[in-house]
Motif scaffolding. Structure first.
Motif, PDB file in Angstrom:
ATOM      1  N   SER A  43     -59.251 -17.269  44.682  1.00 43.14           N
ATOM      2  CA  SER A  43     -60.333 -16.458  44.103  1.00 43.14           C
ATOM      3  C   SER A  43     -59.807 -15.428  43.101  1.00 43.14           C
ATOM      4  CB  SER A  43     -61.117 -15.744  45.211  1.00 43.14           C
ATOM      5  OG  SER A  43     -60.295 -14.794  45.875  1.00 43.14           O
ATOM      6  N   ILE A  44     -58.543 -15.550  42.703  1.00 40.07           N
ATOM      7  CA  ILE A  44     -57.973 -14.629  41.719  1.00 40.07           C
ATOM      8  C   ILE A  44     -58.727 -14.759  40.389  1.00 40.07           C
ATOM      9  CG2 ILE A  44     -55.940 -14.185  40.281  1.00 40.07           C
ATOM     10  CD1 ILE A  44     -54.217 -14.902  42.709  1.00 40.07           C
ATOM     11  N   GLU A  71     -55.370  -7.338  29.978  1.00 43.32           N
ATOM     12  CA  GLU A  71     -55.321  -8.801  29.885  1.00 43.32           C
ATOM     13  C   GLU A  71     -56.673  -9.462  29.659  1.00 43.32           C
ATOM     14  OE1 GLU A  71     -53.203 -12.322  29.682  1.00 43.32           O
ATOM     15  OE2 GLU A  71     -52.419 -10.269  29.847  1.00 43.32           O
ATOM     16  N   MET A  72     -57.778  -8.800  29.960  1.00 41.97           N
ATOM     17  CA  MET A  72     -59.074  -9.477  29.951  1.00 41.97           C
ATOM     18  C   MET A  72     -59.412 -10.108  28.604  1.00 41.97           C
ATOM     19  SD  MET A  72     -62.891  -8.086  30.988  1.00 41.97           S
ATOM     20  CE  MET A  72     -63.010  -8.765  32.640  1.00 41.97           C
ATOM     21  N   GLY A  73     -59.182  -9.404  27.506  1.00 34.19           N
ATOM     22  CA  GLY A  73     -59.495  -9.945  26.189  1.00 34.19           C
ATOM     23  C   GLY A  73     -58.678 -11.174  25.871  1.00 34.19           C
ATOM     24  N   LEU A  74     -57.388 -11.128  26.159  1.00 33.75           N
ATOM     25  CA  LEU A  74     -56.511 -12.273  25.915  1.00 33.75           C
ATOM     26  C   LEU A  74     -56.924 -13.471  26.749  1.00 33.75           C
ATOM     27  CD1 LEU A  74     -53.060 -10.450  25.792  1.00 33.75           C
ATOM     28  CD2 LEU A  74     -53.994 -11.881  23.965  1.00 33.75           C
ATOM     29  N   ASN A  75     -57.236 -13.225  28.014  1.00 32.80           N
ATOM     30  CA  ASN A  75     -57.601 -14.334  28.893  1.00 32.80           C
ATOM     31  C   ASN A  75     -58.942 -14.943  28.490  1.00 32.80           C
ATOM     32  OD1 ASN A  75     -56.468 -15.748  31.213  1.00 32.80           O
ATOM     33  ND2 ASN A  75     -58.348 -15.151  32.268  1.00 32.80           N
ATOM     34  N   TYR A 106     -60.644 -19.700  33.419  1.00 36.56           N
ATOM     35  CA  TYR A 106     -60.386 -18.257  33.460  1.00 36.56           C
ATOM     36  C   TYR A 106     -59.590 -17.900  34.710  1.00 36.56           C
ATOM     37  CZ  TYR A 106     -61.137 -13.271  32.726  1.00 36.56           C
ATOM     38  OH  TYR A 106     -60.939 -11.928  32.510  1.00 36.56           O
ATOM     39  N   HIS A 107     -60.019 -18.435  35.850  1.00 37.29           N
ATOM     40  CA  HIS A 107     -59.290 -18.186  37.101  1.00 37.29           C
ATOM     41  C   HIS A 107     -57.864 -18.727  37.023  1.00 37.29           C
ATOM     42  CE1 HIS A 107     -57.849 -19.106  41.143  1.00 37.29           C
ATOM     43  NE2 HIS A 107     -57.987 -20.397  40.870  1.00 37.29           N
TER      44      HIS A 107
END
Length: 622
Positions: A43-44, A71-75, A106-107
């Motif tokens: 669930s990461i 990291e959110m934007g890159l991911n 995404y996960h």
């Protein structure tokens, strides 16, 4: 249960949702040995609700996370299926980027990044207790008896604390999407001094896309936009479409005739839900005169046929859900893969939390994300980044990071939480930011990347790119203030508004007259080597120059009160002239400075005047 040592580390992050991932990365990337403790390693970075990132104001948060080194934007850019700009027809301040993402990708990508980060250890297990000694964090104990010795802990448990899912008459002790919930930690948080309350959220059903007829529905195509991360230059040329449909009279009638079976209206659910993301039952009851409600059909990924129905969140029983979904155009023959549900969970009162997101009563203990009463992946990730950075800064003996309201949407978000608190799931909106014209998406790196670099989180690669962009912006601004060719300028102005130029003008003057910079560049054959995003930033600054200057004056006035600190041990009960409500609120929040005190609900200008006089007298005595 027998205890055993799981080893020593600098910090433990509890929870691996969007807040936990950013917190763990911020700690590890700044040199601290970190343990990421998660109920389930599968669930990461999971997206239990809409598989999208960004949106109104939320897109600003993602750009700010990216600018600080998160990291959110890159991911998101790695996993995006479609990009769109919301509010494109409105002013630059409220335009927000949104991306439909591949949920499973995404996960997987976030898990891969975490697994390949130095000084970061992922452990599957449930946190049962935060261990403390003399008011400081000393460790985290798991439900299995393992003890991680540490100096800081970040609780980012999302909606998992004592969570239960509700669908019609069926109530289950469960986390989102069937994942196990966390049952041990709430009791420990209460013992440590947190005020705990109960919030609710929910999610729509997921449909088998093969049974959805999109041929009759308006298509929502992707757009050519700037990506979320400042490290990336573009978005995919081919994007996955979404589709638009609506509820109708049949949908509404079915809901209204079955409110006795709706948990929100028959007493099964009493917790507080999100105001700005209501269930379809709430929308139909609240807006009975509205003939239809807009829905978006959004793909969940390239490796699945599942489709997300944005706008049709519900907790009705399964039989009613199936009938309801089939009243919608395009969904007449739909089959449900995952039924919708509501979920209740424990969260804390953020008036117990400092602007650093550290708990006021236990040193080294931080909270971030939905446990702080917020809703949304972006709000969670922003808090996780700040909590992780502040824990890192504290352990490294450096000053904390507290972003002001005029510096970032992240500053607005956290200040609202710790100063005003929230009695419902908090959602970031552009209207909450009083300096939003300065806090645009396009200038997030110019506002925040230097700060991230000084904190040790921004990489050298990102910092060099930021310096290059800053230099190009300065050079472009300087060029725009040079004189344009008179004959071409006259022709351009004449074509746009029919006016005649009687004197020479600069390129900046032409922009102020409403002429797009792209058209100016083409007409004069200039700025061809300047990236489009840099041109847009410069153009926006010039177009709104007067408003920005007025905003700068307001920011300077606000800084005067922000720079007047309040003693942490100040006894407000003894200050004569303060109203009883103001004394209680000030003692509860314990603001760091006069500016924060001004923003507390229940503290009025007269109370601030009394505080100002008191501080003046205090300084004279000292």
């Amino acid at each position: 249960m027998r205890e055993f040592s799981e080893g020593n580390c600098d910090a433990v992050v509890i929870g691996a949702g969007h807040a936990g991932c950013e917190a763990a990365l911020a700690l590890a990337r700044t040199g601290l040995f970190t343990v990421l403790l998660t109920l389930n390693a599968d669930s990461i970075g999971f997206m239990p609700c809409n598989p999208s990132v960004g949106g109104t104001a939320k897109g600003h948060l993602v750009r700010e996370i990216d600018a600080l080194g998160g990291e959110m934007g890159l991911n998101t850019d790695r996993c995006a299926l479609q990009y769109r700009t919301l509010n494109e027809g409105k002013g630059a301040a409220v335009q927000s980027l949104r991306a439909q993402t591949d949920k499973n990708a995404y996960h997987r990508e976030m898990k891969r990044v975490l697994e390949h980060t130095d000084r970061l250890r992922i452990v599957q297990g449930e946190a049962a207790e935060i261990l403390t000694e003399n008011g400081k964090v000393t460790g985290v104990k798991t439900a299995y008896g393992g003890v991680f010795s540490c100096r800081a802990a970040i609780v980012a448990t999302g909606v998992y604390l004592n969570s239960r899912t509700i669908t019609g008459e069926t109530v289950q002790d469960s986390g989102p999407n069937g994942f196990a919930n966390a049952t041990f930690l709430t009791e420990n948080l209460v013992k440590l001094g947190y005020t705990v309350r109960r919030f609710k959220t929910g999610t729509p059903a997921r449909l088998d896309g093969r049974t959805v007829d999109v041929s009759r529905l308006p298509e929502q195509p992707g757009e050519e936009v700037f990506p979320f991360s400042f490290l990336n230059d573009g978005v995919p040329a081919v994007q996955t479409p979404c589709y638009l449909t609506y509820t109708n009279a049949k949908t509404h009638q079915l809901i209204l005739e079955n409110l006795d079976r709706a948990p929100l209206y028959n007493g099964q659910i009493s917790s507080t839900g999100p105001r700005y993301c209501p269930s379809i039952e709430t929308k139909v009851v609240r807006f009975r005169d509205k003939e239809r409600h807009q829905l978006f059909l959004e793909p969940e990924g390239t490796d699945t046929t599942e489709m997300y129905v944005q706008g049709l969140s519900t907790s009705l029983p399964h039989d009613l859900q199936k009938a309801m979904y089939r009243t919608v155009e395009g969904l007449e023959a739909c089959e449900i893969v995952r039924y919708a549900y509501a979920i209740e969970y424990d969260c804390v009162d953020t008036l117990d939390v400092l602007p650093t997101l550290e708990f006021k009563k236990v040193e080294g203990l931080y909270t971030a994300g939905q446990i702080n009463g917020t809703s949304g992946y972006e709000e969670a990730a922003a808090q996780g980044l700040i909590a992780g950075l502040n824990a890192s800064l504290k352990l490294r003996g450096l000053p904390p990071l507290i972003l002001r309201r005029d510096q970032a949407y992240i500053g607005v978000l956290i200040d609202d939480l710790v100063t005003k608190g929230t009695d419902e799931p908090y959602r970031m909106m552009t209207s909450r930011a009083e300096f939003r014209l300065s806090l645009r998406q396009d200038n997030a790196d110019l506002r925040l990347t230097q700060i991230g670099y000084d904190c040790g989180l921004v990489t050298e690669e990102r910092y060099r790119k930021y310096l290059d962009r800053k230099r190009m912006r300065e050079e472009t601004n300087a060029f725009l203030n040079t004189r344009a060719d008179q004959s071409k300028a006259c022709a351009l102005v004449q074509m746009h508004d029919g006016a005649t130029l009687n004197a020479g003008v600069t390129y900046a003057d032409l922009i102020r007259r409403g002429i797009p910079l792209r058209e100016i560049a083409q007409t004069f054959g200039v700025l061809g080597n300047v990236p489009r995003d840099v041109l847009l930033c410069c153009e926006t600054d010039l177009r709104y120059e007067g408003y920005l200057k007025r905003g700068e004056a307001q920011i300077e006035r606000a800084k005067k009160t922000e720079n007047q600190p309040l003693p942490p041990d100040l006894d407000y009960a003894k200050i004569e002239g303060l109203r009883l409500e103001a004394r209680e609120k000030l003692a509860r929040v314990r603001p760091l400075n006069l500016g924060q005190a001004e923003r507390i609900s229940g503290v009025n200008p007269a109370d601030i005047a009394v505080l100002t006089v008191y501080l003046s007298l205090l300084r004279k005595k000292q």
